[in-house]
Motif scaffolding. Structure first.
Motif, PDB file in Angstrom:
ATOM      1  N   PHE A 159     -43.436  49.279 -20.067  1.00 48.67           N
ATOM      2  CA  PHE A 159     -42.607  50.441 -19.756  1.00 48.67           C
ATOM      3  C   PHE A 159     -41.409  50.398 -20.694  1.00 48.67           C
ATOM      4  CE2 PHE A 159     -44.723  48.911 -15.968  1.00 48.67           C
ATOM      5  CZ  PHE A 159     -45.249  50.049 -15.382  1.00 48.67           C
ATOM      6  N   THR A 160     -41.266  51.385 -21.550  1.00 47.93           N
ATOM      7  CA  THR A 160     -40.170  51.360 -22.515  1.00 47.93           C
ATOM      8  C   THR A 160     -39.875  52.763 -23.032  1.00 47.93           C
ATOM      9  OG1 THR A 160     -39.354  50.255 -24.518  1.00 47.93           O
ATOM     10  CG2 THR A 160     -41.644  50.989 -24.537  1.00 47.93           C
ATOM     11  N   VAL A 161     -38.752  52.883 -23.703  1.00 45.45           N
ATOM     12  CA  VAL A 161     -38.395  54.120 -24.399  1.00 45.45           C
ATOM     13  C   VAL A 161     -38.394  53.822 -25.888  1.00 45.45           C
ATOM     14  CG1 VAL A 161     -36.675  55.930 -24.733  1.00 45.45           C
ATOM     15  CG2 VAL A 161     -36.994  54.920 -22.457  1.00 45.45           C
ATOM     16  N   VAL A 162     -39.252  54.514 -26.624  1.00 47.42           N
ATOM     17  CA  VAL A 162     -39.351  54.339 -28.068  1.00 47.42           C
ATOM     18  C   VAL A 162     -38.469  55.375 -28.748  1.00 47.42           C
ATOM     19  CG1 VAL A 162     -40.876  54.300 -30.070  1.00 47.42           C
ATOM     20  CG2 VAL A 162     -41.719  53.513 -27.835  1.00 47.42           C
ATOM     21  N   ARG A 163     -37.556  54.918 -29.573  1.00 51.17           N
ATOM     22  CA  ARG A 163     -36.717  55.847 -30.344  1.00 51.17           C
ATOM     23  C   ARG A 163     -37.265  55.964 -31.757  1.00 51.17           C
ATOM     24  NH1 ARG A 163     -30.316  56.345 -29.992  1.00 51.17           N
ATOM     25  NH2 ARG A 163     -31.104  57.656 -28.290  1.00 51.17           N
ATOM     26  N   LEU A 208     -37.354  55.658 -38.660  1.00 52.55           N
ATOM     27  CA  LEU A 208     -36.846  54.442 -38.036  1.00 52.55           C
ATOM     28  C   LEU A 208     -37.431  54.373 -36.629  1.00 52.55           C
ATOM     29  CD1 LEU A 208     -34.861  54.606 -40.404  1.00 52.55           C
ATOM     30  CD2 LEU A 208     -33.054  53.863 -38.859  1.00 52.55           C
ATOM     31  N   VAL A 209     -38.047  53.236 -36.287  1.00 48.69           N
ATOM     32  CA  VAL A 209     -38.688  53.082 -34.982  1.00 48.69           C
ATOM     33  C   VAL A 209     -38.109  51.860 -34.280  1.00 48.69           C
ATOM     34  CG1 VAL A 209     -40.868  52.859 -33.750  1.00 48.69           C
ATOM     35  CG2 VAL A 209     -40.807  54.092 -35.937  1.00 48.69           C
ATOM     36  N   ALA A 210     -37.731  52.029 -33.016  1.00 43.96           N
ATOM     37  CA  ALA A 210     -37.170  50.914 -32.244  1.00 43.96           C
ATOM     38  C   ALA A 210     -37.401  51.165 -30.759  1.00 43.96           C
ATOM     39  CB  ALA A 210     -35.685  50.749 -32.537  1.00 43.96           C
ATOM     40  N   LEU A 211     -37.258  50.097 -29.964  1.00 39.69           N
ATOM     41  CA  LEU A 211     -37.262  50.216 -28.512  1.00 39.69           C
ATOM     42  C   LEU A 211     -35.820  50.261 -28.038  1.00 39.69           C
ATOM     43  CD1 LEU A 211     -39.965  47.539 -27.559  1.00 39.69           C
ATOM     44  CD2 LEU A 211     -40.298  49.911 -28.259  1.00 39.69           C
ATOM     45  N   LEU A 212     -35.478  51.241 -27.222  1.00 45.17           N
ATOM     46  CA  LEU A 212     -34.105  51.335 -26.730  1.00 45.17           C
ATOM     47  C   LEU A 212     -33.776  50.133 -25.839  1.00 45.17           C
ATOM     48  CD1 LEU A 212     -33.358  55.072 -25.878  1.00 45.17           C
ATOM     49  CD2 LEU A 212     -32.842  53.787 -27.931  1.00 45.17           C
ATOM     50  N   SER A 213     -32.549  49.663 -25.950  1.00 46.88           N
ATOM     51  CA  SER A 213     -32.127  48.513 -25.142  1.00 46.88           C
ATOM     52  C   SER A 213     -31.808  48.921 -23.709  1.00 46.88           C
ATOM     53  CB  SER A 213     -30.912  47.847 -25.775  1.00 46.88           C
ATOM     54  OG  SER A 213     -29.875  48.780 -25.991  1.00 46.88           O
ATOM     55  N   GLU A 214     -31.469  50.188 -23.506  1.00 46.69           N
ATOM     56  CA  GLU A 214     -31.221  50.700 -22.157  1.00 46.69           C
ATOM     57  C   GLU A 214     -32.022  51.976 -21.963  1.00 46.69           C
ATOM     58  OE1 GLU A 214     -29.673  49.280 -19.794  1.00 46.69           O
ATOM     59  OE2 GLU A 214     -28.763  47.635 -20.915  1.00 46.69           O
ATOM     60  N   ASP A 216     -40.213  33.319 -22.612  1.00 44.06           N
ATOM     61  CA  ASP A 216     -39.035  33.248 -23.481  1.00 44.06           C
ATOM     62  C   ASP A 216     -39.378  33.661 -24.908  1.00 44.06           C
ATOM     63  OD1 ASP A 216     -37.502  32.404 -21.386  1.00 44.06           O
ATOM     64  OD2 ASP A 216     -37.525  30.287 -21.925  1.00 44.06           O
ATOM     65  N   THR A 217     -40.576  33.265 -25.390  1.00 50.02           N
ATOM     66  CA  THR A 217     -40.987  33.623 -26.748  1.00 50.02           C
ATOM     67  C   THR A 217     -41.156  35.131 -26.888  1.00 50.02           C
ATOM     68  OG1 THR A 217     -42.116  31.498 -27.023  1.00 50.02           O
ATOM     69  CG2 THR A 217     -42.718  33.258 -28.547  1.00 50.02           C
ATOM     70  N   VAL A 218     -41.836  35.747 -25.916  1.00 50.74           N
ATOM     71  CA  VAL A 218     -42.021  37.208 -25.930  1.00 50.74           C
ATOM     72  C   VAL A 218     -40.666  37.912 -25.883  1.00 50.74           C
ATOM     73  CG1 VAL A 218     -42.922  39.180 -24.639  1.00 50.74           C
ATOM     74  CG2 VAL A 218     -44.332  37.139 -24.935  1.00 50.74           C
ATOM     75  N   GLU A 219     -39.788  37.450 -25.000  1.00 51.20           N
ATOM     76  CA  GLU A 219     -38.457  38.054 -24.863  1.00 51.20           C
ATOM     77  C   GLU A 219     -37.676  37.953 -26.162  1.00 51.20           C
ATOM     78  OE1 GLU A 219     -34.877  39.577 -22.997  1.00 51.20           O
ATOM     79  OE2 GLU A 219     -36.971  39.631 -22.379  1.00 51.20           O
ATOM     80  N   SER A 220     -37.724  36.795 -26.825  1.00 58.72           N
ATOM     81  CA  SER A 220     -36.982  36.603 -28.073  1.00 58.72           C
ATOM     82  C   SER A 220     -37.505  37.507 -29.181  1.00 58.72           C
ATOM     83  CB  SER A 220     -37.063  35.135 -28.517  1.00 58.72           C
ATOM     84  OG  SER A 220     -36.405  34.294 -27.602  1.00 58.72           O
ATOM     85  N   THR A 252     -36.451  41.653 -32.887  1.00 54.59           N
ATOM     86  CA  THR A 252     -37.147  42.400 -33.928  1.00 54.59           C
ATOM     87  C   THR A 252     -37.411  43.856 -33.577  1.00 54.59           C
ATOM     88  OG1 THR A 252     -39.343  41.748 -33.089  1.00 54.59           O
ATOM     89  CG2 THR A 252     -38.325  40.323 -34.745  1.00 54.59           C
ATOM     90  N   LEU A 253     -37.556  44.174 -32.288  1.00 58.19           N
ATOM     91  CA  LEU A 253     -37.967  45.530 -31.914  1.00 58.19           C
ATOM     92  C   LEU A 253     -36.911  46.308 -31.138  1.00 58.19           C
ATOM     93  CD1 LEU A 253     -41.633  44.827 -30.757  1.00 58.19           C
ATOM     94  CD2 LEU A 253     -40.893  45.792 -32.938  1.00 58.19           C
ATOM     95  N   GLN A 254     -36.020  45.620 -30.461  1.00 62.48           N
ATOM     96  CA  GLN A 254     -35.075  46.291 -29.574  1.00 62.48           C
ATOM     97  C   GLN A 254     -33.836  46.752 -30.340  1.00 62.48           C
ATOM     98  OE1 GLN A 254     -34.668  44.544 -25.594  1.00 62.48           O
ATOM     99  NE2 GLN A 254     -32.457  44.761 -25.788  1.00 62.48           N
ATOM    100  N   TRP A 255     -33.468  48.011 -30.151  1.00 65.85           N
ATOM    101  CA  TRP A 255     -32.303  48.574 -30.826  1.00 65.85           C
ATOM    102  C   TRP A 255     -31.073  47.694 -30.606  1.00 65.85           C
ATOM    103  CZ3 TRP A 255     -31.985  52.565 -34.134  1.00 65.85           C
ATOM    104  CH2 TRP A 255     -30.714  53.043 -34.450  1.00 65.85           C
ATOM    105  N   PRO A 256     -30.292  47.385 -31.679  1.00 63.46           N
ATOM    106  CA  PRO A 256     -30.213  48.068 -32.973  1.00 63.46           C
ATOM    107  C   PRO A 256     -31.234  47.626 -34.024  1.00 63.46           C
ATOM    108  CG  PRO A 256     -28.546  46.372 -32.900  1.00 63.46           C
ATOM    109  CD  PRO A 256     -29.215  46.372 -31.545  1.00 63.46           C
ATOM    110  N   HIS A 257     -32.094  46.643 -33.715  1.00 62.43           N
ATOM    111  CA  HIS A 257     -33.148  46.264 -34.655  1.00 62.43           C
ATOM    112  C   HIS A 257     -34.136  47.405 -34.743  1.00 62.43           C
ATOM    113  CE1 HIS A 257     -31.181  42.470 -34.103  1.00 62.43           C
ATOM    114  NE2 HIS A 257     -31.440  42.540 -32.814  1.00 62.43           N
ATOM    115  N   ARG A 258     -34.708  47.583 -35.911  1.00 66.20           N
ATOM    116  CA  ARG A 258     -35.598  48.711 -36.104  1.00 66.20           C
ATOM    117  C   ARG A 258     -36.610  48.441 -37.200  1.00 66.20           C
ATOM    118  NH1 ARG A 258     -30.845  50.819 -38.609  1.00 66.20           N
ATOM    119  NH2 ARG A 258     -29.884  50.236 -36.628  1.00 66.20           N
ATOM    120  N   ILE A 259     -37.739  49.176 -37.134  1.00 67.36           N
ATOM    121  CA  ILE A 259     -38.747  49.143 -38.194  1.00 67.36           C
ATOM    122  C   ILE A 259     -38.518  50.352 -39.073  1.00 67.36           C
ATOM    123  CG2 ILE A 259     -41.219  49.231 -38.703  1.00 67.36           C
ATOM    124  CD1 ILE A 259     -41.689  47.984 -35.930  1.00 67.36           C
ATOM    125  N   VAL A 260     -38.373  50.131 -40.380  1.00 69.41           N
ATOM    126  CA  VAL A 260     -38.123  51.224 -41.328  1.00 69.41           C
ATOM    127  C   VAL A 260     -39.432  51.552 -42.039  1.00 69.41           C
ATOM    128  CG1 VAL A 260     -36.799  51.991 -43.333  1.00 69.41           C
ATOM    129  CG2 VAL A 260     -35.740  50.477 -41.635  1.00 69.41           C
TER     130      VAL A 260
END
Length: 388
Positions: free
Chosen positions: A92-96, A112-118, A146-150, A155-163
């Motif tokens: 369950f997530t919001v993709v920006r 720019l693709v990322a998962l919103l932190s909130e 912990d590995t999945v969370e890190s 790498t995916l959660q905003w402000p991190h993003r895939i360009v």
């Protein structure tokens, strides 16, 4: 069918290097034995389109995926290979998605693709040891969690993003990549009333702090003390004060795997730039309060914080130093100094003469960390003393 196979192959190629980078120290290797995304497609439950900045169009997509993937992780531990199956996956997530507009066709220069932190991305699953039970493997479930969370956070959660540069338009992708915004100075002062995990004597605590899991630093260990005083200061980089936070973890140094005594988090948005702040944090068993079963008091940790916003010149310098630190961590891993590039670096590796002197790879790595220390991960001042 071919699309699923291609998507699975791309995912494996992208994620396996991350598993190696974020692999916990107690594991020799972490890779996929099987990886198939299954037949269930993600569901889009809502879309919001807005223009937050000139030349950009932002699309927020409410995504839900109750998938049926076939994912088996091969966990190589000192006691042998353990295949772990991931089942009942739900996301369950919001993709920006941010569209950078251009005047020439195809009218989009980059995505720019990322998962919103909130709201925080939620990834639920169950783990099952293939041909056995996880009850005989204490700590494996928490390690994988912990590995999945890190990986998601770093790498995916905003402000991190895939360009993703778009074809047909020349574009400098570095313009859209994540850049340092400011420097967070953290002084780990002390802890009080820590939980004792030892059968004989008291816990031997140390503190790990980070804004990004990939840049962890830690204090010295104070032996046999539940009310330790460190007074050690570190500098860390932040990319977005509005969405990022400082994670503080207290561990008990132990033979084998260290045990976490407690964890807490401070939102950087609570800090006013250039204004010092002292915070007394109540330590929790987990940041995910829904998973907390142990409600007992775990004590407190006192820290001092100061946030400094970078000038453009400081930002460029910090960006280069951040790259050097990543390379230095890779060299340290190859040399066997650390087991993972996400291991917390202690004071001796981030600024002392034992790390910055010498020759060969140890001296080289130490010098790189020392140069980078002006902007992140350096112990600036501090000492530790015992309080019995």
């Amino acid at each position: 069918m071919k699309f699923r196979q291609a998507a699975s192959a791309v995912l494996k190629e992208s994620v396996e290097p991350l598993l190696e980078d974020y692999r916990p120290t107690a594991v020799n290797s972490l890779k996929f034995a099987k990886l198939s995304l299954g037949t269930v497609a993600p569901k889009i439950e809502g879309i919001r389109v807005q223009s937050l900045k000139k030349g950009q169009v932002t699309m927020d997509i409410d995504l839900r995926w109750g998938g049926d993937p076939n994912i088996v992780l091969e966990v190589d531990t000192p006691v042998g290979n353990i295949p772990i199956q991931l089942k009942d996956l739900q996301v369950f997530t919001v993709v920006r998605v941010i569209f950078h507009l251009a005047e020439e066709m195809p009218c989009i220069s980059a995505l720019l693709v990322a998962l919103l932190s909130e709201p925080k991305p939620r990834i639920d699953y169950t783990l099952k040891a293939v041909g056995g039970s996880l009850t005989g493997l204490p700590g494996i479930s928490d390690m994988i969690d912990d590995t999945v969370e890190s990986i998601v956070t770093d790498t995916l959660q905003w402000p991190h993003r895939i360009v993703v540069p778009m074809g047909g338009t020349a574009v400098d992708a570095s313009e859209f990549e994540l850049k340092p915004e400011g420097r967070l100075t953290v002084t780990v002062v002390r802890a009080n009333d820590l939980k004792n995990l030892e059968m004989i004597g008291k816990s031997d605590p140390y503190v790990v702090v980070h804004v990004r899991p990939r840049f962890k630093v830690k204090t010295k260990t104070i032996d046999n003390n539940l009310n330790p005083v460190w007074n050690e200061t570190f500098e860390l980089i932040a990319e977005d004060r509005e969405t990022q936070g400082l994670t503080v973890e207290v561990f008990d140094k132990d033979i084998g795997q260290d045990q976490r005594l407690g964890i807490a988090k401070v939102r950087l948005s609570e800090l006013e730039p250039e204004k010092p702040k002292e915070v007394n944090l109540r330590l929790l068993a987990s940041l995910d309060t829904l998973k907390v079963k142990d409600k007992k008091d775990r004590g407190t940790c006192t820290i001092k914080l100061l946030y400094h916003l970078f000038s453009k010149e400081e930002q460029l310098v910090a960006l280069e130093e951040e790259k050097r630190i990543l390379e230095a961590r890779k060299e340290m891993k190859e040399a066997g100094v650390i087991e993972s590039t996400t291991d917390a670096v202690d004071a001796s590796a981030s600024g002392s003469s034992t790390a910055t002197g010498g020759s060969g790879i140890m001296g080289s790595v130490g010098r790189e960390l020392s140069k980078a220390g002006k902007f992140m991960g350096r112990t600036i001042t501090g000492h530790s003393k015992r309080i019995e």
